[in-house]
Motif scaffolding. Structure first.
Motif, mmCIF file in Angstrom:
data_model
loop_
_atom_site.group_PDB
_atom_site.id
_atom_site.type_symbol
_atom_site.label_atom_id
_atom_site.label_comp_id
_atom_site.label_asym_id
_atom_site.label_seq_id
_atom_site.Cartn_x
_atom_site.Cartn_y
_atom_site.Cartn_z
ATOM 1 N N LEU A 214 35.824 88.713 56.787
ATOM 2 C CA LEU A 214 35.294 89.990 57.281
ATOM 3 C C LEU A 214 34.178 90.399 56.325
ATOM 4 C CD1 LEU A 214 35.631 92.572 59.093
ATOM 5 C CD2 LEU A 214 37.144 93.448 57.318
ATOM 6 N N VAL A 215 32.964 90.522 56.868
ATOM 7 C CA VAL A 215 31.817 90.860 56.025
ATOM 8 C C VAL A 215 31.440 92.318 56.281
ATOM 9 C CG1 VAL A 215 29.408 90.300 55.505
ATOM 10 C CG2 VAL A 215 30.987 88.485 56.149
ATOM 11 N N ASP A 216 31.415 93.102 55.211
ATOM 12 C CA ASP A 216 30.964 94.494 55.321
ATOM 13 C C ASP A 216 29.579 94.569 54.679
ATOM 14 O OD1 ASP A 216 30.401 97.184 54.962
ATOM 15 O OD2 ASP A 216 32.514 97.735 54.821
ATOM 16 N N GLY A 217 28.561 94.633 55.528
ATOM 17 C CA GLY A 217 27.182 94.578 55.060
ATOM 18 C C GLY A 217 26.712 95.860 54.391
ATOM 19 N N ALA A 218 27.493 96.942 54.468
ATOM 20 C CA ALA A 218 27.125 98.168 53.745
ATOM 21 C C ALA A 218 27.802 98.154 52.381
ATOM 22 C CB ALA A 218 27.555 99.396 54.543
ATOM 23 N N ALA A 219 29.094 97.815 52.342
ATOM 24 C CA ALA A 219 29.831 97.812 51.070
ATOM 25 C C ALA A 219 29.516 96.579 50.227
ATOM 26 C CB ALA A 219 31.330 97.880 51.345
ATOM 27 N N GLY A 220 29.027 95.505 50.859
ATOM 28 C CA GLY A 220 28.727 94.295 50.105
ATOM 29 C C GLY A 220 29.958 93.464 49.807
ATOM 30 N N THR A 221 30.948 93.468 50.716
ATOM 31 C CA THR A 221 32.170 92.703 50.455
ATOM 32 C C THR A 221 32.417 91.644 51.523
ATOM 33 O OG1 THR A 221 33.396 94.410 51.642
ATOM 34 C CG2 THR A 221 33.363 94.577 49.238
ATOM 35 N N VAL A 222 33.092 90.572 51.107
ATOM 36 C CA VAL A 222 33.484 89.500 52.012
ATOM 37 C C VAL A 222 34.988 89.316 51.805
ATOM 38 C CG1 VAL A 222 33.114 87.086 52.643
ATOM 39 C CG2 VAL A 222 31.241 88.400 51.628
ATOM 40 N N THR A 223 35.783 89.745 52.794
ATOM 41 C CA THR A 223 37.238 89.667 52.656
ATOM 42 C C THR A 223 37.735 88.423 53.366
ATOM 43 O OG1 THR A 223 37.252 92.061 52.708
ATOM 44 C CG2 THR A 223 39.387 90.983 52.976
ATOM 45 N N VAL A 224 38.481 87.599 52.633
ATOM 46 C CA VAL A 224 38.963 86.345 53.191
ATOM 47 C C VAL A 224 40.272 86.587 53.939
ATOM 48 C CG1 VAL A 224 39.636 83.984 52.610
ATOM 49 C CG2 VAL A 224 37.870 85.144 51.273
ATOM 50 N N GLU A 225 40.380 86.021 55.127
ATOM 51 C CA GLU A 225 41.546 86.159 56.008
ATOM 52 C C GLU A 225 42.060 87.594 56.080
ATOM 53 O OE1 GLU A 225 43.955 82.868 54.454
ATOM 54 O OE2 GLU A 225 43.382 81.795 56.270
ATOM 55 N N PRO A 226 41.249 88.516 56.593
ATOM 56 C CA PRO A 226 41.672 89.914 56.677
ATOM 57 C C PRO A 226 42.728 90.091 57.782
ATOM 58 C CG PRO A 226 39.619 89.608 57.852
ATOM 59 C CD PRO A 226 39.948 88.282 57.242
ATOM 60 N N GLY A 227 43.531 91.130 57.652
ATOM 61 C CA GLY A 227 44.521 91.423 58.694
ATOM 62 C C GLY A 227 43.818 92.055 59.892
ATOM 63 N N GLU A 228 44.477 92.002 61.050
ATOM 64 C CA GLU A 228 43.873 92.551 62.267
ATOM 65 C C GLU A 228 43.538 94.034 62.115
ATOM 66 O OE1 GLU A 228 45.883 91.957 66.062
ATOM 67 O OE2 GLU A 228 46.125 89.857 65.428
ATOM 68 N N ARG A 229 44.459 94.744 61.434
ATOM 69 C CA ARG A 229 44.259 96.183 61.259
ATOM 70 C C ARG A 229 43.016 96.469 60.423
ATOM 71 N NH1 ARG A 229 49.729 98.985 59.679
ATOM 72 N NH2 ARG A 229 50.852 98.625 61.600
ATOM 73 N N GLU A 230 42.850 95.648 59.398
ATOM 74 C CA GLU A 230 41.703 95.827 58.510
ATOM 75 C C GLU A 230 40.395 95.631 59.286
ATOM 76 O OE1 GLU A 230 40.564 94.142 54.084
ATOM 77 O OE2 GLU A 230 42.317 93.368 55.123
ATOM 78 N N VAL A 231 40.384 94.609 60.152
ATOM 79 C CA VAL A 231 39.179 94.329 60.945
ATOM 80 C C VAL A 231 38.918 95.511 61.891
ATOM 81 C CG1 VAL A 231 38.139 92.792 62.654
ATOM 82 C CG2 VAL A 231 39.553 91.849 60.828
#
Ligand code: PEP
Ligand code: MG
Length: 556
Positions: A214-231
């Motif tokens: 999951l890439v958040d282009g504002a926060a600058g983070t790349v979360t590996v295998e995020p949960g459905e809720r997080e997405v």
């Protein structure tokens, strides 16, 4: 696990990782295999067939001339002579990947010695070889996939403009690079495409191909295998911000009616649609070199005229600022190579300096621009990049005037130009500050080096001082077309410093429009003063935010 970087293009991207491998390593010389020769041969043949089928399928999808080219490449991979050579090496104990590597080498030598058209096919063979070796060693095939079952997250050390220019939002969910700063071309192109992007993300190329992120282009983070809720939560956040921004419409300006035309940065006619959809009032920077990145020959005058006219026609009555070719350094053009080896290309022959060496290319471009604007209502303004001295500015303005181009300007990208804006003003009609390069040259920090991104931060007080100097009191309008204009907080500060127009990649327009509309000119001036009173970039940003109270409510 989360990989942190610098968010440079807002939005949420979710999909499987595709790691762009710049090159496939040569299999070790003398590599052997364990097991039966027949099994090793079957492995090699299967890899060659997989590559052939993949090339053929790509050709069918692409159609046209590409179909024939790729079908010919597939034939090379299926060449029976090649298979015989591979088998012979495997019989002698060589591992399949090395056998493939060496057999292609023999073919390559034959083609190269034939010269001419056949010699040029040697590069095709290298590509097929690398693809086959990649399959045999379990690596991703080189190159950027142009179609995919679902949009993928493209991860790379860095991306060349030519890599990203061929991609679209339907294919790529997000960009993540280990190198690159907020003003690198990966960042600029990602914003232009409206694709979320994170740069300077250390360790990103170590992500397992295919893993979902999951890439958040504002926060600058790349979360590996995020949960459905997080997405889902990330998507909701980004949607409500989008909604708030859609509510701000109309021409740009402060809440008390100080007009600030909001313009778009374009790389070609293909980006006009997004510019209009985001309410651009004109074009503040048409990066003409992006039209010709992959060209070996200079474009003809007629081709140029068509590309310029298409943009001029899209903005009747609006202004369109076209920048002449900014070749060199991070935007190399094959048909305009530097004269010799350049140890520091960013400090070498680029921008207007290149035209000093090839004046005929500038003449051709200015002629095409003059023809393109004939009979159209758009207000064409032409400007030159990388200008440092009055002599250069005068040379350019005179060349424009000789063709009846009535508005000639220069970009302020070199500190010398900002320091002496008063002198340059006498030679030109307008200025446009390129904060990307101005930051690069002020802090002696290559904009392509991710590790130096803190030094390319346009909030650095030294940069704000140079912008204030460039805006000056010389009576010439001064816009900003660097990425600083795309930051809604900094945009208010720039207006407070006296900047007349702001130009940015189209998807950034709504946030800047909303930020400006939420504040008065006096508030913008106070924010600029507060920022310049600070001694650090972080301090300047915080001070400006504190002086602009509506930003937080707008989610900016
Ligand atoms: C700049 O340098 O700020 C600019 C707008 O030009 P480019 O990014 O194309 O070098
Ligand atoms: Mg520049």
């Amino acid at each position: 696990m989360t990989v942190a970087g610098v968010g440079v293009s807002p939005g949420i991207g979710h999909g499987p990782v595709y790691v762009l491998t710049a090159s496939v390593p040569e299999p070790p010389e003398g590599a052997t295999y364990v097991g039966e020769a027949d099994e090793e041969k079957a492995r090699a043949h299967a890899a060659l067939e997989k590559v052939a089928a993949d090339l053929e399928a790509r050709g069918v999808r692409a159609g046209g001339e590409a179909k024939d080219v790729l079908a010919a490449q597939a034939l090379m991979a299926r060449d029976p002579g090649l298979a015989v050579g591979v088998d012979a090496l495997i019989d002698r104990g060589t591992a399949a990947e090395r056998a493939v590597y060496d057999s292609f080498g023999t073919y390559r030598d034959l083609l190269t010695s034939a010269g001419g058209y056949l010699g040029e096919r040697a590069a095709d063979l290298d590509d097929i070889r690398d693809r086959t070796v990649a399959v045999l060693t379990g690596r991703a095939m080189p190159g950027v996939p142009d179609v995919a079952a679902e949009p993928y997250v493209l991860v790379a050390r860095d991306l060349a403009p030519a890599d990203t220019a061929l991609l679209s939002k339907d294919v790529v969910a997000a960009f993540v690079t280990e190198e690159g700063g907020p003003t690198s071309h990966t960042a600029i192109l990602a914003r232009a495409m409206g694709v979320p992007a994170v740069v300077a993300a250390r360790g990103a190329t170590g992500l397992t191909p295919g893993v979902r992120v999951l890439v958040d282009g504002a926060a600058g983070t790349v979360t590996v295998e995020p949960g459905e809720r997080e997405v889902a939560a990330a998507r909701r956040r980004s949607e409500s911000r989008e909604q708030a921004l859609r509510a701000a419409t109309g021409p740009g300006g402060t809440s008390d009616g100080h007009a600030v035309p909001l313009l778009a940065n374009l790389g070609g006619p293909g980006e006009v649609k997004a510019a209009l959809a985001n309410g651009a009032e004109g074009v503040g920077l048409y990066r003409t070199e992006f039209l010709f990145l992959d060209r070996k020959q200079p474009p003809t005058g007629a081709e140029q005229e068509t590309a310029y006219r298409a943009v001029l026609e899209a903005f009747p009555g609006g202004k369109v600022v076209v920048r002449t070719l900014d070749a060199g350094a991070d935007k190399p053009l094959a048909f305009l190579p530097p004269q010799g080896e350049e140890p520091n290309p960013a400090l070498g022959e680029r921008g207007l300096r290149m035209f000093r060496v090839h004046p005929e290319v500038m003449a051709g471009q200015l002629d095409a621009l003059a023809r393109a604007a004939e009979g159209l209502p758009a207000r064409l303004q032409v400007m030159a990049p990388m200008v440092a001295t009055v002599e250069e500015a005068t040379w350019f303005t005179e060349a424009c005037r000789a063709r009846g181009l009535t508005s000639a300007g220069v970009m302020i990208e070199v500190p010398a130009a900002a320091l002496r804006a008063g002198d340059l003003a006498a030679a030109v009609d307008f200025f446009s500050i390129g904060t990307n390069d101005l930051a690069q040259y002020t802090f002696a920090a290559d904009r392509q080096v991710g590790a130096l991104s803190a030094l390319q931060d346009a909030w650095q007080p030294a940069l704000l001082d140079l912008i204030a100097l460039a805006v000056g009191e010389h009576g010439r309008p001064c816009g900003v077309c660097g990425e600083a204009a795309a930051d809604p907080v900094l945009a208010c500060v720039l207006v407070g410093l006296g900047v007349a127009t702001l130009s940015m990649s189209a998807p950034s327009l709504p946030a800047v429009r909303a930020g400006l509309a939420g504040h008065t000119l006096a508030q913008c001036r106070a924010a600029a003063e507060a920022a310049r009173a600070q001694s650090t970039a972080a301090g300047a940003r915080a001070a400006a935010r504190a002086a602009l109270p509506r930003l937080a409510a707008l989610g900016l």
